[in-house]
Design a protein around this motif. Structure first.
Motif: not given
Ligand SMILES: C[S@@+](CC[C@H](N)C(=O)[O-])C[C@H]1O[C@@H](n2cnc3c(N)ncnc32)[C@H](O)[C@@H]1O
Length: 698
Positions: A465-467, A497, A509, A512, A520, A522, A525
């Protein structure tokens, strides 16, 4: 009371007569017809997890029912019992069993595939339960509870492990010659009772001499066809190949093997089986047609060219399964510096290109929100039990910290070890929710009821995952489409995402952490983490104020009082000031997206095109697209202009609004550029190229 009996042999069990009487009343009151889809599912609770038995029945100490202790998993022990009543079926099959000493108990079998006789065990069959769990079901109510399907075995009557006394009476009745078993199999087949047909054909095969290859081939051919009907592709393929005799009529065996391979999405094997069938019988009906169908799948695997529009036309909520193969060649699964494995680009991929397109490994036709998760779980269990070869694909998926024995998926006592709690742990971390068609879902007004099904896409599951990810997913039926939203270099890790992200960093957060167990880090974040805590709080407070006002004026393009516009404008400016320039220079400003979209709409309603363009650009900026910094609008997607941007349908809508307002203002070149960018963005969102009429702005 409950605690007192835990760990003990209960002294107050129901008598045989009482047990059978209560059971009989349940049997009588159960509904007549229960389809697989309508049956409730007992979804496992992970805090009650226990491992599936990995031992062979032969290695267990057999104990009588009278030694079973309440709420104990009898490790190292096993029981052999005979069913003495027909079952009643709810989330599982409940029956009454007796052992060789005349002890009786209730037995509940959950999670058995509908295609197995054990999902509906007839009266008089002999079962073994490995390492039984004796459950307290209520006051003075106990039952042997089988959660893992591989913990229960249907024993052949001739099995020497069965105590003499249990076998007595049934053995003679079962001692039929192979022809009779074959005829019984045919009769069951005609009645569409395929599990019984497979059982009968298996008994027939047991009686036919190894060297009577013609007789064996005849029964194998019947069993392979029946297994194919049941979706037992592994077994069907094995039988089909075993039924070959060397004669030209072997084309049929190859054809069945090919169908089984197709069912398993093993198109290379399917192709070679079909070629063997054609060699044996060049004019065999339908083989050529299937061969061409198989070649089409192999082309999709190689080239990734799909007719997404016709796929949409072909899928319904009753059948989401698209006849297409996965295209995965642009990607590689490698170790990720972030966590475990990840997906990496196998070559340079331009923004807009297909990253991969994957057919679901498992996806039920179930869009009812209350049922979607349970249906997927049930399908995972069933498929892993029915087709053991799936274990090598599904079981390596990340399952959190659920402890594994390492023997899951291996064949013990003729069946694959299926641990339902492990499968649930895998499901929780890997399943995706999907609309029937993302494209249809983006059309305003056609959001139907927004219902989602759930499925497992094994390749896609490897993506971290990455925002502010570099890929975007969309769906057509059970096809998962992943497109690059930015240029990606060969060797770069690709992200998606997991869920649409929340503007509140702490809430994001927490989500997740709770759902996937990670923090996260990323760019968004880690960047936002540097922002002052007081500012985070203040931004959320202001956003809440705007949302409250927005809720009063849900359609800002219609009439909105000037005062409301002024208030939202003032709050948006306050929000802008609350974003530190050094932190947010290259980052989306999530709390500003809603206010600026609302203002854009309000000005559109007033036909104030200059303001529409200005707010459209603000919306783009708040999604992380720095349009002011690039010469051409296409550049926002390519190169490194906006490395931390977010593509959404709202972005597309803002681009389209800007285009239309530029057109009214006579800025044709800009209008065309924004229009082109909107179309390009719409392709990421929907998965394939579409004109923008579907999101026509009134
Ligand atoms: C569907 S799996 C993704 C593939 C996984 N990395 C693997 O090795 O199979 C989801 C799990 O990957 C991990 N993960 C995903 N994104 C992450 C990230 N950005 N940072 C750290 N861990 C992440 C989490 O443990 C999450 O539960």
């Amino acid at each position: 009371m409950a605690n007192k009996v835990v760990g003990t042999v209960p002294s107050n069990k129901a008598s045989r007569i009482a047990l059978l009487k209560t059971h009989q009343s349940h049997v009588i009151s159960q509904p007549d017809v229960q389809t697989a889809n309508a049956r409730p599912v007992k979804q496992p609770l992970l805090h009650e997890a226990y491992a599936a038995s990995t031992k062979s029945l032969r290695d267990l100490e057999l104990i009588p029912l009278s030694e079973l202790k309440v709420e104990i998993h009898h490790r190292g022990r096993g029981i052999i019992v005979r069913t003495i009543a027909p079952p009643y079926r709810g989330a599982g099959a409940v029956t009454v069993v007796e052992d060789e000493h005349g002890n009786v108990d209730k037995l509940a079998i959950y999670n058995l595939s509908e295609t197995s006789l054990l999902s509906n065990p007839p009266e008089g069959c002999i079962l073994a339960v490995k390492e039984p769990y004796y459950k307290l079901n209520g006051e003075n109510d106990f039952m042997i509870c089988v959660d893992h399907p591989s913990d229960v075995l249907l024993l052949r009557f001739s099995d020497p492990i069965i105590p003499e006394i249990l076998r007595r009476g049934v053995e003679e009745a079962m001692a039929k010659p192979p022809d009779e078993w074959k005829a019984a199999g045919d009769a069951a087949f005609i009645q569409r009772d395929f599990p019984t047909a497979v059982y009968c054909y298996s008994e027939a095969l047991e009686g036919i001499a190894e060297d009577d290859s013609d007789a064996r081939a005849g029964v194998l051919a019947k069993r392979t066809g029946t297994n194919l009907m049941l979706g037992h592709y592994d077994a069907a393929m094995e039988d089909a190949l075993a039924s070959r005799t060397g004669a030209d009529s072997d084309w049929k065996s190859y054809f069945t093997a090919a169908k089984a391979a197709y069912g398993l999405c093993e198109y290379q094997s399917c192709k070679s089986f079909l070629e063997s069938a054609l060699e044996k019988s060049p004019k065999a009906p339908n083989v050529q047609k299937e061969y061409e169908r198989c070649l089409a799948r192999l082309r999709e695997e190689k080239e990734g060219v799909y007719g997404f529009r016709s796929m949409i036309a072909g899928v319904t909520r009753q059948n989401v399964h698209v006849d297409a193969a996965s295209f995965l060649r642009n990607t590689k699964i490698l170790e990720s510096p972030l966590h475990g494995r990840g997906i990496f680009a196998a070559r340079d991929i331009r923004a807009g290109e297909l990253v991969f397109c994957e057919k679901a490994a498992l996806m039920p036709n179930q869009y009812e929100p209350a049922r979607a998760s349970a249906a997927l779980y049930a399908m995972m269990v069933r498929q892993l039990y029915d087709n053991p070869s799936l274990a090598k694909t599904i079981l390596p998926l990340y399952g959190g910290d659920y402890p594994r024995t390492g023997l899951e998926g291996t064949i013990v006592d003729g069946v694959p070890v299926v641990d339902v709690f492990l499968l649930e742990s895998i499901r929780l971390r890997n399943c995706f929710s999907s609309p029937l068609s993302t494209f249809e879902n983006t059309k305003p007004g056609s959001h139907d009821d927004g219902k989602m099904a759930k499925g497992v896409w094994v390749h896609a599951s490897h993506m971290n995952h990455n925002c502010v990810p570099n890929t975007m997913r969309s769906f057509v039926g059970d096809m998962f489409i992943s497109r690059a939203v930015r240029d990606i270099s060969a060797g770069e890790e690709m992200f998606q995402q997991y869920v649409p992200i929340r503007s509140d960093l702490a809430a994001r957060q927490a989500q997740f952490k709770t759902n996937w167990g990670f923090e996260c880090a990323c760019p968004l974040c880690s960047g936002e983490a540097k922002s002052d805590m007081a500012k985070h709080k203040r931004r959320q407070q202001i956003l809440a104020k705007v949302e409250k006002l927005g809720n009063k004026h849900k359609e800002p393009a219609k009439f909105v009082p000037e005062s409301a516009i002024r208030t939202v404008d003032r709050l948006a400016r306050q929000l802008e000031e609350l974003h530190e320039e050094d932190i947010y220079r290259d980052l989306p400003r999530l709390t500003l997206i809603y206010p600026t979209m609302w203002l854009l709409e309000a000005h559109r309603g007033r036909k104030n095109h200059i303001k529409v363009v200005a707010y459209a650009k603000k919306v783009l900026r708040n999604f992380g697209f720095m349009v002011e910094r690039v010469d051409s609008i296409e550049d926002i997607f390519h190169g490194s202009a906006s490395p931390n941007s977010l593509m959404t349908i709202h972005m597309v809508s803002a681009l389209k609004n800007a285009s239309e307002s530029y057109r009214v203002l006579g800025e044709m070149e800009l209008a065309d550029k924004f229009d082109e960018a909107a179309k390009f963005g719409y392709m990421f969102v929907t998965g394939f190229e579409n004109d923008l009429s579907a999101i026509n702005i009134p």
